[in-house]
Scaffold this motif. Structure first.
Motif, short mmCIF file in Angstrom:
data_model
loop_
_atom_site.label_atom_id
_atom_site.label_comp_id
_atom_site.label_asym_id
_atom_site.label_seq_id
_atom_site.Cartn_x
_atom_site.Cartn_y
_atom_site.Cartn_z
N ARG A 160 0.83 -1.21 0.00
CA ARG A 160 0.00 0.00 0.00
C ARG A 160 0.86 1.26 0.00
NH1 ARG A 160 -3.42 -0.56 5.11
NH2 ARG A 160 -1.31 -1.00 5.82
N TYR A 161 0.36 2.29 -0.66
CA TYR A 161 1.12 3.55 -0.74
C TYR A 161 1.17 4.24 0.62
CZ TYR A 161 3.14 7.46 -3.35
OH TYR A 161 4.00 8.41 -3.85
N PHE A 162 0.06 4.12 1.35
CA PHE A 162 -0.01 4.69 2.70
C PHE A 162 -0.26 3.55 3.68
CE2 PHE A 162 -2.31 7.54 -0.28
CZ PHE A 162 -1.35 8.54 -0.39
N GLN A 163 0.19 3.72 4.91
CA GLN A 163 -0.04 2.65 5.89
C GLN A 163 -1.17 3.03 6.86
OE1 GLN A 163 3.15 3.00 4.46
NE2 GLN A 163 2.34 1.17 3.48
N ASP A 164 -1.89 4.09 6.54
CA ASP A 164 -2.92 4.57 7.47
C ASP A 164 -4.10 3.61 7.59
OD1 ASP A 164 -1.30 6.73 7.68
OD2 ASP A 164 -2.55 8.09 6.54
N LYS A 165 -4.77 3.72 8.72
CA LYS A 165 -5.91 2.83 9.02
C LYS A 165 -7.05 3.07 8.04
CE LYS A 165 -8.97 1.81 12.89
NZ LYS A 165 -9.30 2.21 14.26
N TYR A 166 -7.36 4.31 7.78
CA TYR A 166 -8.46 4.63 6.87
C TYR A 166 -7.89 5.21 5.59
CZ TYR A 166 -11.04 4.51 11.29
OH TYR A 166 -11.55 4.14 12.49
N GLN A 167 -8.28 4.67 4.46
CA GLN A 167 -7.86 5.26 3.19
C GLN A 167 -8.89 4.97 2.13
OE1 GLN A 167 -4.20 3.26 1.59
NE2 GLN A 167 -3.85 2.67 3.71
N GLY A 168 -9.13 5.94 1.29
CA GLY A 168 -10.12 5.74 0.24
C GLY A 168 -10.70 7.05 -0.27
N MET A 169 -11.96 6.95 -0.71
CA MET A 169 -12.63 8.09 -1.36
C MET A 169 -13.97 8.34 -0.69
SD MET A 169 -11.20 9.02 -4.25
CE MET A 169 -9.52 8.76 -3.75
N PRO A 170 -14.38 9.59 -0.59
CA PRO A 170 -15.78 9.85 -0.22
C PRO A 170 -16.66 9.20 -1.30
CG PRO A 170 -14.50 11.89 -0.28
CD PRO A 170 -13.62 10.82 -0.85
#
Ligand code: UDP
Length: 419
Positions: free
Chosen positions: A184-194
């Motif tokens: 994954r490009y980011f390791q954050d818990k929440y990722q995506g689009m509205p």
């Protein structure tokens, strides 16, 4: 009659406006563009495909507070955002990670190097490329050399017009080498689009009885930032003013232009189901553009004919009509110039600077939302304090309550107004 004026309706402005409106402030939002949502603005193109007009924006955060706040205005299409780099025609996962290692070296060598990296940095760690290059172990040096040459050098030259070692290290550190098998490009818990897009989310956020939005409204047409006070429609305005635009522009570039990088977005609609089978491909060793984004893979849209992509061509912002300043160029000289502009705002006790442009910083969306929530809270608390002071009621408040509630507010770097 307004209590606050927010200049700009991007993430910084919209969040602050909403939070001030929630506590009863009458807020005027002045937006220079003919639409809200700042650079997050998205809309269907003429083929019905939802595009990000100012380039791809992928939301990601570890901040529960930020995620919860935004979730009041949108549902989400959550996914783990992945990016590939096109290296001489081959696609490899970015950020460079242990899977990438196995793609670019033969199995035996990759397994050996994997063990070396884990021993050196520990599994799960994130190592900025400029740090990896400092390692004296020849095997690690060789990996760093590969990553530098094939991932960072040309991409950074295109993006910034400078080599990785010439730009602020925090910029390349945004995409570290990952000592893990996480693609994954980011390791954050929440990722995506509205789910319905960013514009829909900001529309809901600004849809409040206490908020008035004026579009195509340049603040300089109705406001004046004098050395010691702010005028709105010719009269002194003592409520809070939140400015999210470029600071040099506010003061008519009197000390010269702040340097920025800009982008030229070349959109193309293609009569095919999918162009690249994924949302983002970075071109790290070839081409004049940095990356290609294929929107339907970002937004999850399936009800369309064909596909729309965008190529990003970076260039030095000159201030010419139609150019947009996207990225502050972080270095000492530019910071000093920025500070000269910021000093002009210092005596204006009720003016707050917020966001990528106004603060001349490289913020992600979630960081800006968090800052905006904090700023709105600071303004709110200080208003209560000033109200209490004016009525001399503050001394009746239990000293512990006073200390816990107001002391942190008073210590904040943000300037506060006693109007
Ligand atoms: N970068 C790079 N190659 C890549 C991705 C990023 O050299 O494939 C460098 C480049 O200098 C870029 C910086 O890392 O400006 C930050 O990348 P990021 O993806 O965070 O940029 P953004 O999406 O904010 O434009």
């Amino acid at each position: 009659m307004y209590d606050s004026i927010v200049i700009g309706s991007g993430a910084a402005g919209s969040v602050t406006a909403r939070q001030l409106a929630e506590v009863g402030k009458r807020v005027l939002v002045l937006e220079k563009r003919p639409h809200i949502a700042g650079n997050c603005y998205d809309k269907p193109d003429k083929f019905g495909i939802l595009i990000h007009v100012y380039g791809p924006h992928i939301f990601h955060t570890n901040e529960e507070e930020v995620f919860e706040f935004l979730s009041q205005f949108t549902d989400w299409r959550l996914f783990g955002h992945e990016v590939a780099a096109n290296v001489h025609g081959e696609l490899i996962p970015i950020p460079f990670n242990l899977n990438t290692l196995h793609k670019v070296y033969d199995e035996e060598k990759a397994s050996r190097l994997e063990a070396v990296l884990i021993r050196e940095y520990g599994e799960g760690s994130r190592v900025p490329i400029m740090k990896l290059r400092e390692n004296s172990n020849p095997e690690i040096k060789a990996i760093a050399g590969y990553v530098y040459e094939n991932v960072f050098l040309r991409y950074t030259m295109k993006q910034w017009g400078q080599k990785p070692e010439e730009i602020s290290p925090e910029v390349t550190a945004r995409v570290p080498v990952l000592i893990s098998h996480d693609n994954r490009y980011f390791q954050d818990k929440y990722q995506g689009m509205p789910k319905e897009g960013y514009t829909a989310m900001f529309e809901k956020m600004l849809d409040h009885a206490n908020i008035t939005v004026r579009l195509s409204a340049d603040c300089k047409d109705c406001m004046e930032f004098l050395p010691d006070r702010v005028l709105f429609e010719g009269k002194e305005f003592t409520g809070s003013v939140i400015y999210t635009g470029a600071l040099d522009e506010l003061f008519d570039w009197k000390y010269g232009r702040l340097p920025y990088r800009s982008l030229d977005f070349q959109f193309e609609h293609l009569d095919m189901d999918s162009f690249q089978g994924r949302s983002v491909v970075n071109y790290t060793v070839s081409e004049e553009f940095t990356r290609i984004t294929e929107f339907k893979h970002l937004t999850g849209q399936t009800d369309t004919d064909g596909t729309t992509i965008v190529r990003e061509y970076p260039f030095a912002y000159t201030g010419a009509k139609g150019e947009i300043p996207y990225y502050a160029i972080l270095n000492e000289e530019n910071q000093m110039l920025y500070q000269k502009y910021a000093d002009l705002v210092k005596p204006l006790q009720n003016v707050y600077l917020l966001g990528r442009l106004a603060e001349y910083k490289y913020y992600n969306i979630d960081a800006i939302v968090k800052r905006a929530l904090e700023l709105a809270e600071t303004i709110r608390r200080y208003r209560i304090l000033s109200w209490a002071l004016r009525r001399r009621t503050v001394f009746w408040i239990n000293w512990r309550t006073w200390f816990v509630s107001f002391f942190p507010t008073m210590c904040r770097r943000e300037r506060i107004s006693l109007s």
